[in-house]
Enzyme design. Sequence first.
Site, PDB file in Angstrom:
ATOM      1  N   ASP A  93       9.113 -11.923   8.306  1.00  9.44           N
ATOM      2  CA  ASP A  93       9.202 -11.962   9.771  1.00  9.44           C
ATOM      3  C   ASP A  93       8.300 -10.817  10.238  1.00  9.44           C
ATOM      4  OD1 ASP A  93       9.764 -12.198  12.409  1.00  9.44           O
ATOM      5  OD2 ASP A  93      11.853 -11.526  12.271  1.00  9.44           O
ATOM      6  N   ASN A 122       3.801   1.316  -1.385  1.00 11.68           N
ATOM      7  CA  ASN A 122       4.359   1.346  -2.743  1.00 11.68           C
ATOM      8  C   ASN A 122       3.401   2.080  -3.686  1.00 11.68           C
ATOM      9  OD1 ASN A 122       6.364  -0.327  -1.731  1.00 11.68           O
ATOM     10  ND2 ASN A 122       5.668  -2.168  -2.787  1.00 11.68           N
ATOM     11  N   ARG A 139      -1.320 -13.518  -0.969  1.00 12.38           N
ATOM     12  CA  ARG A 139      -0.004 -13.953  -0.489  1.00 12.38           C
ATOM     13  C   ARG A 139      -0.164 -15.310   0.194  1.00 12.38           C
ATOM     14  NH1 ARG A 139       1.007 -10.393  -3.382  1.00 12.38           N
ATOM     15  NH2 ARG A 139       2.196  -8.495  -3.010  1.00 12.38           N
ATOM     16  N   ARG A 185      -2.351  -9.259 -16.086  1.00 14.29           N
ATOM     17  CA  ARG A 185      -1.982 -10.547 -16.669  1.00 14.29           C
ATOM     18  C   ARG A 185      -0.486 -10.646 -16.918  1.00 14.29           C
ATOM     19  NH1 ARG A 185      -4.774 -11.557 -21.836  1.00 14.29           N
ATOM     20  NH2 ARG A 185      -4.815 -13.715 -21.124  1.00 14.29           N
ATOM     21  N   GLU A 242       0.828  -1.219   0.000  1.00 19.57           N
ATOM     22  CA  GLU A 242       0.000   0.000   0.000  1.00 19.57           C
ATOM     23  C   GLU A 242       0.854   1.257   0.000  1.00 19.57           C
ATOM     24  OE1 GLU A 242      -0.335  -2.536   2.089  1.00 19.57           O
ATOM     25  OE2 GLU A 242      -2.204  -3.502   1.431  1.00 19.57           O
ATOM     26  N   GLY A 271       3.378  -4.726  -9.570  1.00 17.95           N
ATOM     27  CA  GLY A 271       1.911  -4.626  -9.520  1.00 17.95           C
ATOM     28  C   GLY A 271       1.474  -3.363  -8.791  1.00 17.95           C
ATOM     29  N   ASP A 272       2.190  -3.009  -7.742  1.00 21.81           N
ATOM     30  CA  ASP A 272       1.842  -1.791  -6.983  1.00 21.81           C
ATOM     31  C   ASP A 272       2.110  -0.547  -7.840  1.00 21.81           C
ATOM     32  OD1 ASP A 272       1.442  -3.562  -4.855  1.00 21.81           O
ATOM     33  OD2 ASP A 272       3.524  -3.359  -4.216  1.00 21.81           O
TER      34      ASP A 272
HETATM   35  O1  LIG Z   1       4.086  -9.194   0.457  1.00 21.07           O
HETATM   36  C1  LIG Z   1       3.864  -8.231   1.177  1.00 21.07           C
HETATM   37  O2  LIG Z   1       3.093  -8.257   2.102  1.00 21.07           O
HETATM   38  C2  LIG Z   1       4.520  -6.976   0.945  1.00 21.07           C
HETATM   39  O3  LIG Z   1       3.909  -5.958   1.113  1.00 21.07           O
HETATM   40  C3  LIG Z   1       5.932  -7.027   0.470  1.00 21.07           C
HETATM   41  C4  LIG Z   1       6.122  -6.330  -0.836  1.00 21.07           C
HETATM   42  O4  LIG Z   1       6.330  -4.987  -0.572  1.00 21.07           O
HETATM   43  C5  LIG Z   1       4.967  -6.522  -1.764  1.00 21.07           C
HETATM   44  O5  LIG Z   1       4.750  -7.895  -1.906  1.00 21.07           O
HETATM   45  C6  LIG Z   1       5.190  -5.914  -3.099  1.00 21.07           C
HETATM   46  O6  LIG Z   1       3.948  -5.967  -3.759  1.00 21.07           O
END
Ligand SMILES: O=C(O)C(=O)C[C@H](O)[C@H](O)CO
Length: 319
Positions: free
Chosen positions: A107, A38, A170, A230, A36, A260-261
């Site tokens: 972490d 970013n 994620r 994509r 966010e 992507g950000d």
């Molecule tokens: O994966 C995440 O939670 C992050 O925010 C780390 C990186 O900054 C992010 O993946 C980049 O989009």
Amino acid sequence: MTDIVSFGETMLRLSPPRGERLERTRELDVQAGGAESNVAVAAARLGANSVWLSKLPESPLGRRLVSELRSHGVRTGIAWDDADETRLGTYYLEHGGRPRGTNVIYDRADAAITTATPEELPKAAVRDAEVFYTSGITPALSETLAETTATLLQTARENGTTTAFDLNYRSKLWTPEEAKAGYEALFPHIDVLVAAERDAATCLGRTGDPETVARGLADDFDFETVVVTRSERGSLAVSDGQVYEQGVYAADTYDAIGTGDAFVGGFLAKRVDGGNVPESLAYGAATASLKRTIDGDLAVVTPEEVASVVGDDAGGISR
Ligand SMILES: O=C(O)C(=O)C[C@H](O)[C@H](O)CO
């Protein structure tokens, strides 16, 4: 009025020099990284008035993050946590290269932000913004944050602020089933959905051509706009029933993290500047391609660079 307010976790990104392994490096490069923030940085660098909201330890580490983000023109609204054992999340990034992939180790458990409540955050900033942005990473971090995210999205909506959300799945934070339930709890509060094609398939079971995916999501959840990204095949948006396609601009990839950000930051910055959906997709794509050439999470770009990529017909396939 603020153009864009984003909310989420930013971590210290720690990475060994390229070619070094985490298990033996003696050096770690330190940068700020969080989806966010970013987006807020990319948008701010393109001229949008951007604010990032979060909760951070009241410590040199928390202050370091804030000063790095501010150096790109982002304003911050921080709930400072002065508890003794409060934590700042970190992530370790080991750059790869074929045949060894890039590896991320988080972490971040029990970081200060996991306890953030709406009362601690400057809700007026959300009410006064043109766009409020967060992503699927935020509700994945704790039950409290899932509730806070929903409240902030609701607050935005009730006050006429457009809400934008990237699925940003994620797999190290939750399962696809947990993510689906988390996303669907928030969907009623979202106007603009950004979904990587892979996330829509993995978590929402939406497969098929991108137009079918985008139209299906827009119809089922009443989104004003759905953007399906994509990767090297570009992006497609369905907005108020119209379809728009955007190719990628050719780029040499030095660091793909944050691409992507950068796309979302470029897209939103152009939207708040009065751009229509196809123009905004082009700005998103150009910002993303420039980001690929830059080390770190942040799209350290200028408006002129982005405009030049968009204007350079030889550089990509713009449809
Ligand atoms: O994966 C995440 O939670 C992050 O925010 C780390 C990186 O900054 C992010 O993946 C980049 O989009």
